[in-house]
Design a protein around this motif. Structure first.
Motif, PDB file in Angstrom:
ATOM      1  N   LEU A 183      -0.290  -8.546   3.205  1.00  0.00           N
ATOM      2  CA  LEU A 183      -0.881  -7.326   2.624  1.00  0.00           C
ATOM      3  C   LEU A 183      -0.075  -6.036   3.122  1.00  0.00           C
ATOM      4  O   LEU A 183      -0.009  -5.159   2.374  1.00  0.00           O
ATOM      5  CB  LEU A 183      -2.354  -7.440   2.998  1.00  0.00           C
ATOM      6  N   ALA A 187       1.683  -3.530   0.454  1.00  0.00           N
ATOM      7  CA  ALA A 187       0.920  -2.041   0.347  1.00  0.00           C
ATOM      8  C   ALA A 187       2.099  -0.911   0.644  1.00  0.00           C
ATOM      9  O   ALA A 187       1.844   0.269   0.209  1.00  0.00           O
ATOM     10  CB  ALA A 187       0.008  -1.841   1.591  1.00  0.00           C
ATOM     11  N   VAL A 225      -5.222  -8.566  -4.236  1.00  0.00           N
ATOM     12  CA  VAL A 225      -3.619  -8.370  -5.038  1.00  0.00           C
ATOM     13  C   VAL A 225      -4.132  -8.467  -6.520  1.00  0.00           C
ATOM     14  O   VAL A 225      -5.053  -9.188  -7.079  1.00  0.00           O
ATOM     15  CB  VAL A 225      -2.762  -9.280  -4.621  1.00  0.00           C
ATOM     16  N   VAL A 241      -1.410  -4.120  -4.429  1.00  0.00           N
ATOM     17  CA  VAL A 241      -2.668  -4.471  -3.766  1.00  0.00           C
ATOM     18  C   VAL A 241      -3.722  -3.622  -4.446  1.00  0.00           C
ATOM     19  O   VAL A 241      -3.713  -2.499  -4.959  1.00  0.00           O
ATOM     20  CB  VAL A 241      -2.445  -4.041  -2.080  1.00  0.00           C
ATOM     21  N   GLY A 245      -8.125  -4.956  -1.542  1.00  0.00           N
ATOM     22  CA  GLY A 245      -7.314  -5.395  -0.523  1.00  0.00           C
ATOM     23  C   GLY A 245      -6.883  -3.987   0.381  1.00  0.00           C
ATOM     24  O   GLY A 245      -6.643  -4.343   1.627  1.00  0.00           O
ATOM     25  N   HIS A 246      -6.849  -2.933   0.015  1.00  0.00           N
ATOM     26  CA  HIS A 246      -6.632  -1.828   0.672  1.00  0.00           C
ATOM     27  C   HIS A 246      -7.713  -1.630   1.762  1.00  0.00           C
ATOM     28  O   HIS A 246      -7.626  -1.338   2.866  1.00  0.00           O
ATOM     29  CB  HIS A 246      -6.477  -0.470  -0.027  1.00  0.00           C
TER      30      HIS A 246
END
Length: 286
Positions: A183, A187, A225, A241, A245-246
């Motif tokens: 990730l 990102a 994602v 992302v 996800g963040h």
């Protein structure tokens, strides 16, 4: 709308706020409210603490109103409840301040000291003590309401998310070190997934981080994602992302900084009282 709000963390903060309100309630109930300078010294930190709690409720309201939770069915009621909690917490703070204001202190009037100063002081104490006690009782009542409301709102928000955002709830439970590394790389600018000449599928990242297909599929399954399926696989499909996800990435970073590994357990059974009960209590007080 802010997408990097950790909703699990907000729920935990509300429950912690409920405990703080109850702790302040107990301190107010245990206050020896005899008029005079000693009561001023005891009341002053309680007033400051109550104002601090008002500020924390406001922060929670602002955070949730600007988060993806505001798009969830049922969130309007919870946000209105938080607004009401700001009012109740402010009322409790006002009552404590009023108790402080009516508390008679031993100053000297414009006419100078009286020959009967002790009797005057005793009379003022006897006159003002009931009003001061009334304000303290009202403050304790409001703090009790605030404590219950915090736990009820936390439970309601948690249930809203479980019904409407199961993927988000799962994402907030934590990610593995391999998923975290993947990730973090994604990102930075996304990636592409494509097939090679011999039919093998690989994930290409700008910083050359190796992401296995199994790791990608795990992230994709959890909604962390997004894969652009509008492009043929042999041309390279873009990977980005998602907001979930963040949030999961930010949550993992916070856990790494604090050393925390789990989200605190749900509120106690006593905290699961219904909102109508609090509403009745508030109506009776008014």
């Amino acid at each position: 709308m802010t997408t990097d709000i950790d909703l699990n963390e907000q729920i935990y903060h509300l429950r912690h706020l409920g405990d703080d309100f109850m702790a302040l309630h107990d301190r107010v109930r245990g206050l020896a409210a005899a008029p005079g300078a000693e009561t001023l010294r005891q009341l002053a930190p309680l007033v400051l603490k109550s104002q601090e709690l008002v500020g924390k409720v406001l922060l929670s309201l602002s955070a949730l109103d600007g988060s993806p939770y505001a798009t969830v069915i049922g969130s309007r009621q919870s946000l209105r409840g938080l607004g009401g909690l700001v009012a109740d917490a402010s009322q409790a703070s006002w009552d404590l301040a009023q108790a402080l204001a009516v508390n008679p202190l031993d100053g000297i009037g414009f006419g100078g000291p009286s020959h009967d100063e002790d009797n005057i002081r005793n009379a003022r104490h006897a006159r003002d003590a009931p009003e001061m006690a009334g304000h303290l009782g009202d403050a304790a009542w409001d703090l009790d309401v605030c404590a219950a409301s915090c736990h009820q709102l936390a439970t309601g928000i948690s249930h809203d998310l479980e019904r409407a955002l199961p993927t988000t709830r799962q994402a907030l439970q934590g990610i593995s070190p391999t998923q975290y590394e993947a990730l973090t790389s994604l990102a930075k600018g996304g990636a592409t997934i494509q097939t090679r000449d011999r039919g093998s599928t690989i994930v290409l990242t700008p910083d050359h981080t190796l992401i296995s297909i199994a790791t990608f599929q795990s992230l994709d399954k959890r909604g962390l994602v997004h894969l652009d399926t509008s492009i043929p696989l042999h041309q390279g499909r873009g990977i980005t992302v998602t907001a979930e996800g963040h949030r999961a990435l930010a949550s993992a970073q916070r856990r790494a900084r604090t050393g925390a590994t789990t989200v605190p357990a749900a509120a106690s059974t006593a905290a699961a009282a219904t909102m109508p009960t609090v509403a009745v209590k508030r109506e009776v007080r008014r």
